[in-house]
Motif scaffolding. Structure first.
Motif, PDB file in Angstrom:
ATOM      1  N   PRO A   1       0.828  -1.213   0.000  1.00 41.13           N
ATOM      2  CA  PRO A   1       0.000   0.000   0.000  1.00 41.13           C
ATOM      3  C   PRO A   1       0.863   1.265   0.000  1.00 41.13           C
ATOM      4  O   PRO A   1       2.026   1.238   0.410  1.00 41.13           O
ATOM      5  N   GLY A   2       0.293   2.316  -0.482  1.00 37.60           N
ATOM      6  CA  GLY A   2       1.007   3.592  -0.496  1.00 37.60           C
ATOM      7  C   GLY A   2       1.668   3.856  -1.828  1.00 37.60           C
ATOM      8  O   GLY A   2       1.561   3.080  -2.773  1.00 37.60           O
TER       9      GLY A   2
ATOM     10  N   PRO B   1       8.383   4.400 -11.105  1.00 39.98           N
ATOM     11  CA  PRO B   1       7.158   4.193 -11.884  1.00 39.98           C
ATOM     12  C   PRO B   1       6.892   2.732 -12.266  1.00 39.98           C
ATOM     13  O   PRO B   1       5.744   2.288 -12.223  1.00 39.98           O
ATOM     14  N   GLU B   2       7.936   1.987 -12.624  1.00 44.93           N
ATOM     15  CA  GLU B   2       7.741   0.587 -13.000  1.00 44.93           C
ATOM     16  C   GLU B   2       7.236  -0.240 -11.817  1.00 44.93           C
ATOM     17  O   GLU B   2       6.386  -1.120 -11.982  1.00 44.93           O
ATOM     18  N   GLU B   3       7.787   0.040 -10.636  1.00 47.60           N
ATOM     19  CA  GLU B   3       7.327  -0.675  -9.433  1.00 47.60           C
ATOM     20  C   GLU B   3       5.893  -0.288  -9.104  1.00 47.60           C
ATOM     21  O   GLU B   3       5.094  -1.140  -8.705  1.00 47.60           O
ATOM     22  N   ALA B   4       5.578   0.985  -9.259  1.00 50.17           N
ATOM     23  CA  ALA B   4       4.214   1.450  -8.993  1.00 50.17           C
ATOM     24  C   ALA B   4       3.227   0.761  -9.942  1.00 50.17           C
ATOM     25  O   ALA B   4       2.148   0.326  -9.525  1.00 50.17           O
ATOM     26  N   ALA B   5       3.597   0.653 -11.212  1.00 50.97           N
ATOM     27  CA  ALA B   5       2.716   0.006 -12.187  1.00 50.97           C
ATOM     28  C   ALA B   5       2.540  -1.475 -11.867  1.00 50.97           C
ATOM     29  O   ALA B   5       1.420  -2.004 -11.922  1.00 50.97           O
ATOM     30  N   ALA B   6       3.620  -2.166 -11.526  1.00 50.68           N
ATOM     31  CA  ALA B   6       3.541  -3.585 -11.174  1.00 50.68           C
ATOM     32  C   ALA B   6       2.707  -3.774  -9.910  1.00 50.68           C
ATOM     33  O   ALA B   6       1.908  -4.715  -9.814  1.00 50.68           O
ATOM     34  N   ASN B   7       2.864  -2.881  -8.970  1.00 51.35           N
ATOM     35  CA  ASN B   7       2.113  -2.936  -7.720  1.00 51.35           C
ATOM     36  C   ASN B   7       0.616  -2.743  -7.992  1.00 51.35           C
ATOM     37  O   ASN B   7      -0.222  -3.467  -7.450  1.00 51.35           O
TER      38      ASN B   7
END
Length: 131
Positions: free
Chosen positions: A83-84, A89-95
């Motif tokens: 969460p959070g 950006p790549e990690e955010a998209a995968a998350n």
């Protein structure tokens, strides 16, 4: 020696599947669900995810087992989600994809003749994803 044991296990699984009125693939899917649950609780989340995905694929003829595998896969995805905000950006998209995929699985359960427990689990899962 292990070859004889493997053959005996396969033969006994075929007999069990016949007695249960299910096909051998569904029985193997159920074994994979059990293996995945064991792995999940032992902390092998990635191994559990693989077992649940394989179970879902094998259980094409049994919507109860297939839906159970979907629910378990969605739980794994939610477990892997952080969460959070993420800075890369790549990690955010995968998350974010983890939540999208979990939602897709819960919705697939609801559209695939779920039993009452599965319906409740999928609806609860969707509510949890939205929090």
């Amino acid at each position: 020696e292990s070859n004889m044991f493997d053959t005996t296990v396969r033969d006994s699984d075929a007999i069990l599947a016949e007695r249960l009125g299910i096909n051998a693939a569904t029985l193997e899917a159920r074994h994979l669900l059990n293996s995945g649950v064991d792995g999940y609780f032992a902390g092998d989340i990635d191994g559990a995810a693989r077992d649940f995905k394989a179970a879902q694929t094998l259980a094409s003829a049994c919507c109860v087992t297939r839906n159970t595998a979907r629910i378990y896969r969605a739980v794994v995805m939610f477990t892997k989600h952080w969460p959070g905000e993420m800075r890369i950006p790549e990690e955010a998209a995968a998350n974010e994809r983890l939540l999208v995929d979990a939602e897709r699985l819960y919705r697939a359960v609801l559209g695939d003749s779920p039993n009452e427990d599965q319906r409740k689990a999928a609806e609860q899962g969707l509510r949890t994803l939205r929090q």
